[in-house]
Motif scaffolding. Structure first.
Motif, mmCIF file in Angstrom:
data_model
loop_
_atom_site.group_PDB
_atom_site.id
_atom_site.type_symbol
_atom_site.label_atom_id
_atom_site.label_comp_id
_atom_site.label_asym_id
_atom_site.label_seq_id
_atom_site.Cartn_x
_atom_site.Cartn_y
_atom_site.Cartn_z
ATOM 1 N N GLU A 79 -6.046 13.424 3.617
ATOM 2 C CA GLU A 79 -4.809 14.408 2.389
ATOM 3 C C GLU A 79 -4.676 13.486 1.073
ATOM 4 N N SER A 80 -5.138 12.367 0.751
ATOM 5 C CA SER A 80 -5.359 11.726 -0.189
ATOM 6 C C SER A 80 -6.420 11.720 -1.307
ATOM 7 N N ARG A 81 -7.386 12.238 -0.808
ATOM 8 C CA ARG A 81 -8.653 12.943 -2.021
ATOM 9 C C ARG A 81 -8.741 12.066 -2.875
ATOM 10 N N GLY A 82 -9.181 10.573 -2.736
ATOM 11 C CA GLY A 82 -9.207 9.871 -3.349
ATOM 12 C C GLY A 82 -8.517 8.046 -3.087
ATOM 13 N N MET A 83 -7.358 7.969 -4.578
ATOM 14 C CA MET A 83 -7.566 6.354 -3.923
ATOM 15 C C MET A 83 -5.877 6.550 -3.385
ATOM 16 N N SER A 84 -4.514 5.785 -2.587
ATOM 17 C CA SER A 84 -3.509 5.647 -2.445
ATOM 18 C C SER A 84 -2.956 4.870 -3.847
ATOM 19 N N VAL A 85 -2.117 4.915 -4.127
ATOM 20 C CA VAL A 85 -1.257 3.960 -5.318
ATOM 21 C C VAL A 85 0.626 3.745 -4.912
ATOM 22 N N MET A 86 0.392 2.774 -4.940
ATOM 23 C CA MET A 86 2.317 2.237 -4.977
ATOM 24 C C MET A 86 2.692 1.450 -6.087
ATOM 25 N N LEU A 87 3.720 1.661 -6.851
ATOM 26 C CA LEU A 87 4.235 0.522 -7.308
ATOM 27 C C LEU A 87 5.217 -0.320 -6.481
ATOM 28 N N THR A 88 5.248 -1.488 -6.426
ATOM 29 C CA THR A 88 6.138 -1.760 -5.925
ATOM 30 C C THR A 88 7.492 -3.328 -6.722
ATOM 31 N N VAL A 89 8.262 -3.048 -6.070
ATOM 32 C CA VAL A 89 8.645 -4.469 -6.528
ATOM 33 C C VAL A 89 9.031 -5.264 -5.538
ATOM 34 N N PHE A 90 9.285 -6.808 -5.509
ATOM 35 C CA PHE A 90 9.802 -8.075 -4.066
ATOM 36 C C PHE A 90 10.398 -8.742 -4.398
ATOM 37 N N PHE A 91 11.517 -8.991 -3.997
ATOM 38 C CA PHE A 91 12.653 -10.284 -4.342
ATOM 39 C C PHE A 91 13.638 -9.854 -2.954
#
Length: 284
Positions: A79-91
């Motif tokens: 279903e992603s049709r290529g790349m999966s992209v995730m923006l994340t903040v860790f604290f």
């Protein structure tokens, strides 16, 4: 790299970090970490297993995970049709000082820290929240801090769905993490087929009785409850995305060999029969 615990790479001088993941699949090992995780799914879809529950995620979702909450992303490559992209903040909650979030000026974000102990999913996040995420990459440390505080306030006031039914109070050992990873990997690959207790106990390298007790202690449900929930989530996804399939076909494609049992389990979990669920999609 150890499966349990997962260490977020961060210097002692950083209170939080921003990370962008652009991969064919997201990190797919069952793991936990001390840091609170706030992730925006910019592209991609799939399933996320958090604690004792499995939930579908998609583009535009925000996933927030509390400290030491076990989880794993399972990207849907088809279903992603290529790349999966995730923006994340860790604290961490104490990353800005032990009593920072106890300041009366920050009482407004208290609901956020209560909710994330079980993990939360925010669907259809406000555009203003998404814009804040996208500003992180170019922002300096001060502006990132302001952006984070603003997001915490917004999340506290947003509609949320819990991702787990109970709170995890302690880290898993490496051995436990690896064993659970093997079990989850096997189930996610073979849930459409018949899985016996003998088979899954062998995967975990345990006797049947020991495995049943082990799995229920760590997930608060039986293995077959967990397996049925995965099958029902898959069935719901097929009902949404493959409207040309009959309910009998969806039942079989989801690992059920008895339509009556499928209908009964679907209603137990989704509070609607498959037919009612399908009709509600047409009306909406």
């Amino acid at each position: 790299m150890k499966v349990f615990p997962f260490k977020i790479p961060k210097s002692s001088e950083e209170a939080f970090i921003y990370q962008e993941d652009c991969e064919t699949i997201f990190y797919d090992k069952y793991h936990q970490h001390e840091e609170i995780q706030i992730s925006y799914i910019k592209k991609g879809e799939g399933k996320i297993l958090v604690g004792d529950m499995i939930t579908e995620y998609q583009k535009g979702d925000i996933i927030i995970l509390g400290s030491n909450l076990p989880h794993v992303f399972k990207s849907d490559i088809s279903e992603s049709r290529g790349m999966s992209v995730m923006l994340t903040v860790f604290f961490t909650e104490n990353g800005f000082g032990k009593d920072f979030f106890n300041l009366p000026e920050l009482n407004i974000v208290e609901p956020f820290f209560t909710a994330i102990k079980n993990g939360i999913q925010i669907r259809d996040a406000k555009p203003s929240i998404i814009r804040k995420f996208k500003k992180f990459k170019e922002a300096d440390k001060y502006d990132r801090f302001i952006l984070l505080m603003s997001m915490l306030k917004a999340f506290s006031q947003s509609d949320k769905k819990h991702l787990s039914n109970y709170v995890f109070n302690k880290p898993f050992t490496d051995a436990e993490g690896k064993r659970m990873q093997m079990v989850f990997d096997f189930v996610m690959t073979h849930y459409q087929k018949n899985i016996t207790l003998d088979e899954i106990a062998q995967i975990a390298n345990m006797t049947k009785n020991a495995f049943c007790k082990y799995f229920k202690t760590r997930t608060k449900k039986t293995f077959f409850q967990f397996l049925i929930e995965i099958r029902i989530e898959h069935a719901a996804k097929l009902l949404i995305k493959n409207k040309e399939l009959s309910i009998i076909e969806i039942s079989e494609l989801s690992g059920f060999n008895n339509i009556s049992n499928f209908n009964r389990k679907f209603k137990e979990i989704k509070k609607k029969t498959p037919f009612e669920f399908k009709n509600s999609l047409i009306k909406s």
